[in-house]
Design a protein around this motif. Structure first.
Motif, PDB file in Angstrom:
ATOM      1  N   MET A  89     -80.839 -12.414  28.081  1.00 46.35           N
ATOM      2  CA  MET A  89     -80.649 -13.816  26.886  1.00 46.35           C
ATOM      3  C   MET A  89     -78.961 -14.401  27.587  1.00 46.35           C
ATOM      4  O   MET A  89     -78.776 -14.188  27.957  1.00 46.35           O
ATOM      5  N   ALA A  90     -79.619 -16.060  27.475  1.00 50.45           N
ATOM      6  CA  ALA A  90     -78.723 -16.352  27.726  1.00 50.45           C
ATOM      7  C   ALA A  90     -78.399 -17.197  26.894  1.00 50.45           C
ATOM      8  O   ALA A  90     -79.026 -18.710  26.506  1.00 50.45           O
ATOM      9  N   CYS A  91     -76.976 -16.889  25.632  1.00 48.27           N
ATOM     10  CA  CYS A  91     -77.050 -17.467  24.408  1.00 48.27           C
ATOM     11  C   CYS A  91     -76.015 -18.332  23.821  1.00 48.27           C
ATOM     12  O   CYS A  91     -74.857 -17.737  24.673  1.00 48.27           O
ATOM     13  N   GLU A  92     -75.370 -18.946  22.617  1.00 46.40           N
ATOM     14  CA  GLU A  92     -74.703 -19.555  22.770  1.00 46.40           C
ATOM     15  C   GLU A  92     -74.286 -18.347  20.743  1.00 46.40           C
ATOM     16  O   GLU A  92     -75.580 -18.374  21.153  1.00 46.40           O
ATOM     17  N   ILE A  93     -73.260 -18.636  20.307  1.00 50.09           N
ATOM     18  CA  ILE A  93     -73.670 -17.547  19.648  1.00 50.09           C
ATOM     19  C   ILE A  93     -72.246 -18.568  18.745  1.00 50.09           C
ATOM     20  O   ILE A  93     -71.468 -18.719  18.177  1.00 50.09           O
ATOM     21  N   ASN A  94     -73.645 -18.521  17.301  1.00 47.88           N
ATOM     22  CA  ASN A  94     -73.160 -19.687  15.870  1.00 47.88           C
ATOM     23  C   ASN A  94     -72.193 -18.605  15.155  1.00 47.88           C
ATOM     24  O   ASN A  94     -71.266 -17.628  15.092  1.00 47.88           O
ATOM     25  N   HIS A  99     -77.732 -15.921  17.547  1.00 49.80           N
ATOM     26  CA  HIS A  99     -77.516 -15.978  18.720  1.00 49.80           C
ATOM     27  C   HIS A  99     -78.177 -17.073  19.219  1.00 49.80           C
ATOM     28  O   HIS A  99     -80.336 -17.429  18.704  1.00 49.80           O
ATOM     29  N   GLU A 100     -78.314 -18.148  20.019  1.00 46.00           N
ATOM     30  CA  GLU A 100     -79.190 -19.376  20.032  1.00 46.00           C
ATOM     31  C   GLU A 100     -79.134 -19.618  21.595  1.00 46.00           C
ATOM     32  O   GLU A 100     -78.510 -19.555  22.114  1.00 46.00           O
ATOM     33  N   CYS A 101     -80.535 -19.053  21.802  1.00 46.94           N
ATOM     34  CA  CYS A 101     -80.308 -18.663  23.371  1.00 46.94           C
ATOM     35  C   CYS A 101     -80.818 -20.535  24.226  1.00 46.94           C
ATOM     36  O   CYS A 101     -81.543 -20.906  22.868  1.00 46.94           O
ATOM     37  N   GLN A 102     -80.607 -20.438  25.033  1.00 43.96           N
ATOM     38  CA  GLN A 102     -80.349 -22.033  25.751  1.00 43.96           C
ATOM     39  C   GLN A 102     -80.892 -21.877  27.058  1.00 43.96           C
ATOM     40  O   GLN A 102     -81.134 -20.922  27.714  1.00 43.96           O
ATOM     41  N   PRO A 103     -81.704 -22.481  27.396  1.00 45.28           N
ATOM     42  CA  PRO A 103     -82.851 -22.747  28.989  1.00 45.28           C
ATOM     43  C   PRO A 103     -81.621 -23.225  29.936  1.00 45.28           C
ATOM     44  O   PRO A 103     -80.788 -23.909  29.807  1.00 45.28           O
ATOM     45  N   TYR A 104     -81.624 -22.311  30.988  1.00 43.86           N
ATOM     46  CA  TYR A 104     -81.306 -21.874  32.001  1.00 43.86           C
ATOM     47  C   TYR A 104     -81.499 -22.224  33.037  1.00 43.86           C
ATOM     48  O   TYR A 104     -82.336 -22.406  33.989  1.00 43.86           O
ATOM     49  N   ARG A 105     -81.200 -22.137  34.474  1.00 46.16           N
ATOM     50  CA  ARG A 105     -81.435 -22.654  35.919  1.00 46.16           C
ATOM     51  C   ARG A 105     -80.433 -22.197  36.894  1.00 46.16           C
ATOM     52  O   ARG A 105     -79.103 -21.103  36.306  1.00 46.16           O
ATOM     53  N   LYS A 130     -68.080 -19.027  21.280  1.00 43.87           N
ATOM     54  CA  LYS A 130     -68.469 -17.649  21.672  1.00 43.87           C
ATOM     55  C   LYS A 130     -70.137 -17.835  22.329  1.00 43.87           C
ATOM     56  O   LYS A 130     -71.190 -18.279  21.732  1.00 43.87           O
ATOM     57  N   VAL A 131     -70.016 -17.328  23.437  1.00 43.02           N
ATOM     58  CA  VAL A 131     -71.476 -16.829  24.316  1.00 43.02           C
ATOM     59  C   VAL A 131     -71.779 -15.963  24.892  1.00 43.02           C
ATOM     60  O   VAL A 131     -70.946 -15.072  25.035  1.00 43.02           O
ATOM     61  N   ALA A 228     -83.483 -12.143  19.690  1.00 43.08           N
ATOM     62  CA  ALA A 228     -82.845 -13.269  19.016  1.00 43.08           C
ATOM     63  C   ALA A 228     -83.011 -14.255  19.759  1.00 43.08           C
ATOM     64  O   ALA A 228     -82.435 -15.853  19.378  1.00 43.08           O
ATOM     65  N   ASN A 229     -83.454 -14.366  20.855  1.00 41.47           N
ATOM     66  CA  ASN A 229     -84.030 -15.249  22.011  1.00 41.47           C
ATOM     67  C   ASN A 229     -85.373 -15.727  20.663  1.00 41.47           C
ATOM     68  O   ASN A 229     -86.075 -16.598  21.834  1.00 41.47           O
ATOM     69  N   THR A 230     -84.772 -16.786  19.782  1.00 43.86           N
ATOM     70  CA  THR A 230     -86.013 -17.181  19.013  1.00 43.86           C
ATOM     71  C   THR A 230     -85.887 -19.058  19.082  1.00 43.86           C
ATOM     72  O   THR A 230     -86.659 -19.929  19.375  1.00 43.86           O
ATOM     73  N   GLN A 231     -84.760 -19.631  19.634  1.00 46.61           N
ATOM     74  CA  GLN A 231     -84.365 -20.805  19.319  1.00 46.61           C
ATOM     75  C   GLN A 231     -84.593 -21.468  20.800  1.00 46.61           C
ATOM     76  O   GLN A 231     -85.247 -22.863  20.493  1.00 46.61           O
TER      77      GLN A 231
END
Length: 333
Positions: A89-94, A99-105, A130-131, A228-231
């Protein structure tokens, strides 16, 4: 066009005014570029053989802050891909703790690689954001007697860093070098902690223990698909995913429109200025190319004679004669 608007006189004023308007329209981007984004606090948990055999689970949990509005990128240094790194997971916490996970590189940095994602929200001054990053990698050496050389490499400034090392279940002869300075309990394991203030250099910790049991400390749930990685599921392919936010396209469009508008403004100003100052050639064009004032007078006299001859020959009336002479004089005046 309004009468007061005279581009040939107010061109500089218009260009300066337009430039100011454009700068104000994109000022947030300039603010972001100058921001001092940093971690208020960051917790790093290193958990050998937690729920996958012969793998190390590493978790970063941090709170970022900034003195200026910031919507740029967040970066972490992680092991190389040849160590079979697997990002969970690579996420931001609302605000609700989700957990709002984001595309990464990934970006190759030699002995390590940089994991980066674009923040989905703007971090406002005084706001805490928070991340969360979680990944597994191969870093355990040995069979029964095992060693781990773990290194944390800071990228962004960190005010307070806490680093936890978890002791695997059924492990004996557990040792840390350097010796730990904090003991705690977390992730269902006995953990040993280190604290650092404003770390700027890499932090190296050597871990050793004995463990004959090949099983991890806990069984990984079979239905664990990173719920948690649904978004926005992260991209783990070898080709990095780079997303361009909509706001960047809007700013680019505004910049293009500004350049086009400025070009049209300058073109119109130069054209208007040129037409408002006719040359001597324009003034004399009605006399013929290269003709002089005396030549024009000669043509006028000849035309008068022609009209007079028409009157004498009875081809035009006296009234028509006067009208033609009046028009002729007005033309050559």
């Amino acid at each position: 066009m309004l009468r007061w608007f005279q581009p040939q006189k107010n061109l500089k004023v218009l260009i300066i005014l337009t430039a100011f308007l454009f700068l104000f329209s994109v000022s947030p981007v300039q603010v972001y570029a100058q921001s001092d984004i940093q971690f208020k606090d960051l917790t790093v948990s290193v958990l050998p053989e937690y729920d996958e055999p012969d793998k190390i689970l590493v978790i970063y949990e941090g709170t970022i802050i900034s003195s200026l509005p910031y919507n740029g990128e967040i970066k972490f240094m992680v092991p190389k891909k040849d160590q079979n790194i697997n990002v969970g997971m690579a996420c931001e916490i609302n605000a609700a703790g989700g957990h709002e996970c984001q595309p990464y590189r990934f970006t190759d940095k030699g002995d390590y690689q940089e994991l980066t994602w674009k923040l989905s929200k703007t971090v406002q001054p005084g706001q805490e954001y928070k991340v969360y990053l979680e990944f597994y990698y191969d870093g355990i050496k040995g069979q029964a007697n095992k060693t781990i050389d773990y290194k944390f490499v800071p990228i962004l400034p960190i005010k307070n860093l806490t680093l936890f090392v978890g002791k695997p279940l059924k492990a004996t002869n557990f040792k840390l070098d350097p010796p730990y300075t904090f003991t705690g309990q977390g992730y269902n394991l006995n953990t040993f902690g280190y604290t650092f203030t404003n770390p700027t250099n890499p932090i190296s910790i050597k871990i050793s223990y004995t463990k004959d049991d090949p099983n991890p400390s806990f069984e990984k749930p079979k239905n664990d698909n990173q719920a948690a990685n649904t978004q926005a599921p992260p991209t783990t392919s070898t080709t990095p995913t780079i997303s361009t936010p909509v706001s960047d396209w809007i700013i680019l469009l505004l910049f293009i429109l500004f350049i086009v508008f400025l070009g049209l403004l300058i073109f119109y100003a130069l054209k208007t200025q040129s037409s408002s100052h006719p040359t001597r050639k324009d003034k004399n064009s009605r006399y013929g190319k290269g003709s002089s004032r005396s030549g024009a007078q000669a043509q006028l006299a000849a035309e008068r004679k022609r009209i007079r001859r028409l009157l004498l020959e009875g081809k035009i009336s006296e009234e028509t004669y006067r009208e033609l002479i009046s028009d002729l004089e007005n033309e050559y005046r």
